[in-house]
Scaffold this active site. Structure first.
Site, mmCIF file in Angstrom:
data_model
loop_
_atom_site.group_PDB
_atom_site.id
_atom_site.type_symbol
_atom_site.label_atom_id
_atom_site.label_comp_id
_atom_site.label_asym_id
_atom_site.label_seq_id
_atom_site.Cartn_x
_atom_site.Cartn_y
_atom_site.Cartn_z
ATOM 1 N N HIS A 103 -5.047 12.424 -1.881
ATOM 2 C CA HIS A 103 -4.827 12.305 -3.328
ATOM 3 C C HIS A 103 -4.384 10.896 -3.665
ATOM 4 C CE1 HIS A 103 -1.019 13.251 -1.464
ATOM 5 N NE2 HIS A 103 -0.391 12.817 -2.528
ATOM 6 N N ARG A 104 -3.884 10.176 -2.673
ATOM 7 C CA ARG A 104 -3.622 8.738 -2.780
ATOM 8 C C ARG A 104 -4.232 8.105 -1.537
ATOM 9 N NH1 ARG A 104 -1.407 9.259 -7.225
ATOM 10 N NH2 ARG A 104 0.780 9.704 -7.649
ATOM 11 N N LYS A 132 6.386 13.142 3.127
ATOM 12 C CA LYS A 132 7.285 11.999 3.253
ATOM 13 C C LYS A 132 6.889 10.894 2.266
ATOM 14 C CE LYS A 132 7.970 11.036 7.589
ATOM 15 N NZ LYS A 132 7.892 10.463 8.959
ATOM 16 N N ASP A 137 7.989 7.916 -2.805
ATOM 17 C CA ASP A 137 7.125 7.130 -3.684
ATOM 18 C C ASP A 137 6.357 6.035 -2.973
ATOM 19 O OD1 ASP A 137 7.344 8.439 -6.090
ATOM 20 O OD2 ASP A 137 9.167 7.370 -6.679
ATOM 21 N N LYS A 144 -2.080 11.084 10.656
ATOM 22 C CA LYS A 144 -1.405 10.857 11.943
ATOM 23 C C LYS A 144 -2.471 10.753 13.017
ATOM 24 C CE LYS A 144 2.863 10.648 13.504
ATOM 25 N NZ LYS A 144 4.045 10.281 12.704
ATOM 26 N N SER A 401 6.420 -0.015 6.073
ATOM 27 C CA SER A 401 4.981 -0.155 6.314
ATOM 28 C C SER A 401 4.249 -0.434 5.003
ATOM 29 C CB SER A 401 4.399 1.133 6.910
ATOM 30 O OG SER A 401 4.586 1.169 8.299
HETATM 31 N N1 GLU Z 1 5.417 6.859 12.646
HETATM 32 C C1 GLU Z 1 6.287 6.660 11.543
HETATM 33 C C2 GLU Z 1 6.595 7.988 10.858
HETATM 34 O O1 GLU Z 1 6.468 9.040 11.453
HETATM 35 C C3 GLU Z 1 5.800 5.567 10.594
HETATM 36 C C4 GLU Z 1 4.520 5.832 9.881
HETATM 37 C C5 GLU Z 1 3.951 4.639 9.129
HETATM 38 O O2 GLU Z 1 4.620 3.626 9.024
HETATM 39 O O3 GLU Z 1 2.825 4.747 8.660
HETATM 40 O O4 GLU Z 1 7.031 8.047 9.740
#
Ligand code: GLU
Length: 510
Positions: A103-104, A132, A137, A144, A401
């Site tokens: 959705h994003r 998350k 936001d 993953k 990130s």
């Molecule tokens: N592996 C980290 C997490 O579980 C970082 C994910 C990311 O930075 O994209 O939140």
């Protein structure tokens, strides 16, 4: 620094029988478990456990029928097996990249290198990324990746060939791309692996001006951002500070509102656990009374020197023989010891319905993804324990990130344009104060006013603000609906509301 020490969390595992697991095969060891491999005998799998928590939160929301099913399901799962030749021998590796939501875009989430990696685990972790990102936001979908491998069994040059080959496979199928799917470090991977991935992408897509944004968590000298490496641990610190500022939560926990001298137990001294423990002890004066690792634990009521334990672990591969504190072989028992805050920072499914009734911590702060199963969550809550949920507490990594991705697509370091002008303005302010009063501003304050923020200052400020804002949103949900009285449900409600709004506004795609 050894390559392993930069991993998000350390990949070495012991299963419930005290046996080390490597490439999916148990190998014999006499070590006592401190971090156990996800248990197979739960009545809910990891993915089912996450799904149950989401359903529970969804029951407080009105949403169009069928939408929850779409939100819960992974949009795409890519499994790949590929060979890498070592001398005369071919070794076949299997990996996954799961896109949970779009959705994003891009979809965002780490790549895990560990023997326990499989499709189900990757799907559950990808789902957690969706919620998350929404909660804090970060305008990304959830994803993953994982490779079923024990990285400690390979040399750096072998790992480089394996990682590059895996990256090539994912790029070829559109599962790594700055605009669609952006990996990051997770357990068993770190900045080094991210640099290799970025390099493969750049060589396969040389005309993509945003190539460096194809992956985050890169070394700062390779398009990374200051503060990303320690970001998850930093976020754990900021998140815990929010809890301790919340008078209502403190009243419920029976603790006073300061982290000073609080007794903290950390499970897992990988990148996340190490930084969280270091910051909390050095900057908030909390006492790290135990560190649990795969081969046991070290304990000290006076507080452990986290750097010293980490240094020993780098040399010895575990806490056995650590001169800091007292070594205890039964790490699992230390998890159940008396403390104020227990921080599981290793793996999923560490607190289960089996050991939850014996956990004595007032606060369980989930630095790992999914360390408390849905069954254990219920047991702990019934016993009055406050759980700070993973999708909030360990979001620091993906938040920074996001900043790195913005830096990459903007092609400029944060602070480069405005820093000098901020410094001049600060100097003008100090001079103006001196010219209109006969008193002098203290040297410390002068230095602060005359100094413009650099990239690290900006990253920290953005992370702190994000953790504060998300906490306020969870609090508001609990205030508005008195049926919701735990942070996990509140966190999922906040995230779900945002995802539902996004779907409703996007409409039905043909
Ligand atoms: N592996 C980290 C997490 O579980 C970082 C994910 C990311 O930075 O994209 O939140």
């Amino acid at each position: 620094m050894s390559p392993e020490s930069s991993f998000e969390t350390e990949p070495q595992l012991i299963n419930g029988n005290g046996r080390a697991i490597a490439d999916g095969r148990p190998t014999s060891t006499s070590a006592a478990p401190g971090i156990v491999a996800p248990q197979e005998d739960h009545h809910l799998s990891f993915a089912q456990s996450v799904s149950r928590m989401v359903n529970q939160a969804a029951s407080f929301l009105a949403m169009p029928s069928g939408l929850l099913e779409q939100i819960q399901k992974a949009n795409a799962v890519y499994q790949v097996s590929f060979p890498v030749r070592f001398g005369d021998e071919y070794k076949v590796f299997t990996g996954w990249r799961v896109v949970h939501s779009e959705h994003r875009l891009p979809a965002k989430g780490g790549i895990r290198f560990a023997p326990i990696v499989d499709q189900h685990e990757t799907e559950a972790l990808a789902a957690l990324m969706t919620f998350k990102c929404a909660l804090v936001d970060v305008p990304f979908g959830g994803a993953k990746g994982g490779l079923a491998i024990d990285p400690s069994r390979y040399s750096p040059s072998e790992l480089e060939r394996i990682t590059r080959r895996f990256a090539r496979e994912l790029i070829a199928k559109g599962f790594i791309s700055p605009s669609l799917n952006v990996p990051a470090p997770d357990m068993g991977t770190g900045p080094r692996e991210m640099a290799w991935i970025a390099d493969v992408y750049r060589s396969q897509c040389p005309s993509d001006i945003n190539a460096m944004a194809c992956v985050t968590g890169k070394p700062v000298t390779q398009g990374g951002i200051a503060g990303r490496h320690e970001a998850t641990g930093r976020g754990v610190q900021y998140g815990l500070r929010e809890i301790f500022r919340d008078t209502k939560m403190m009243k419920r926990s029976g603790l006073d509102g300061s982290l000073r001298d609080k007794r903290i137990i950390i499970q897992g001294l990988g990148n996340v656990g190490f930084h969280a423990a270091k910051f909390l002890s050095e900057e908030d004066s909390a006492r790290i009374i135990a560190i649990i690792e795969h081969d046991g634990a070290v304990v000290s009521d006076d507080g452990l020197d986290v750097e010293a334990v980490r240094a020993h672990m780098k040399k010895a591969g575990g806490v056995t023989g650590c001169p800091e504190g007292t070594y205890v072989s039964n790490g699992a028992q230390v998890l159940e010891a008396e403390c104020d805050v227990l921080i599981p920072a290793a793996l999923e499914e560490q607190i289960t319905r089996e050991n939850a009734p014996r956990i004595k911590a007032r606060i369980v702060a989930e630095a790992a993804n999914g360390p408390v199963t849905a069954d254990a969550d219920e047991i702990l809550r019934r016993r009055g324990c406050i759980i700070v949920p993973d999708i909030y507490l360990n979001a620091g990594g993906v938040v920074v990130s996001y900043f790195e991705w913005i830096k990459n697509i903007s092609h400029i370091r944060f602070g480069r344009l405005g820093r000098r002008s901020d410094e001049l303005r600060g100097s003008d302010l100090v001079d103006a104060l001196h010219s209109v009063t006969d008193r002098r501003v203290s040297d410390t304050l002068q230095n602060r006013l005359r100094r413009g923020p650099d990239e690290l200052d900006i990253v920290r400020s953005g992370l702190d603000d994000t953790m504060r804002q998300a906490y306020l949103e969870m609090k508001l949900v609990m205030e508005e609906d008195d049926r919701i009285d735990d942070l996990r449900t509140a966190a999922f409600v906040v995230a779900l509301k945002k995802i539902v709004t996004a779907y409703e506004q996007l409409g039905c795609t043909p």
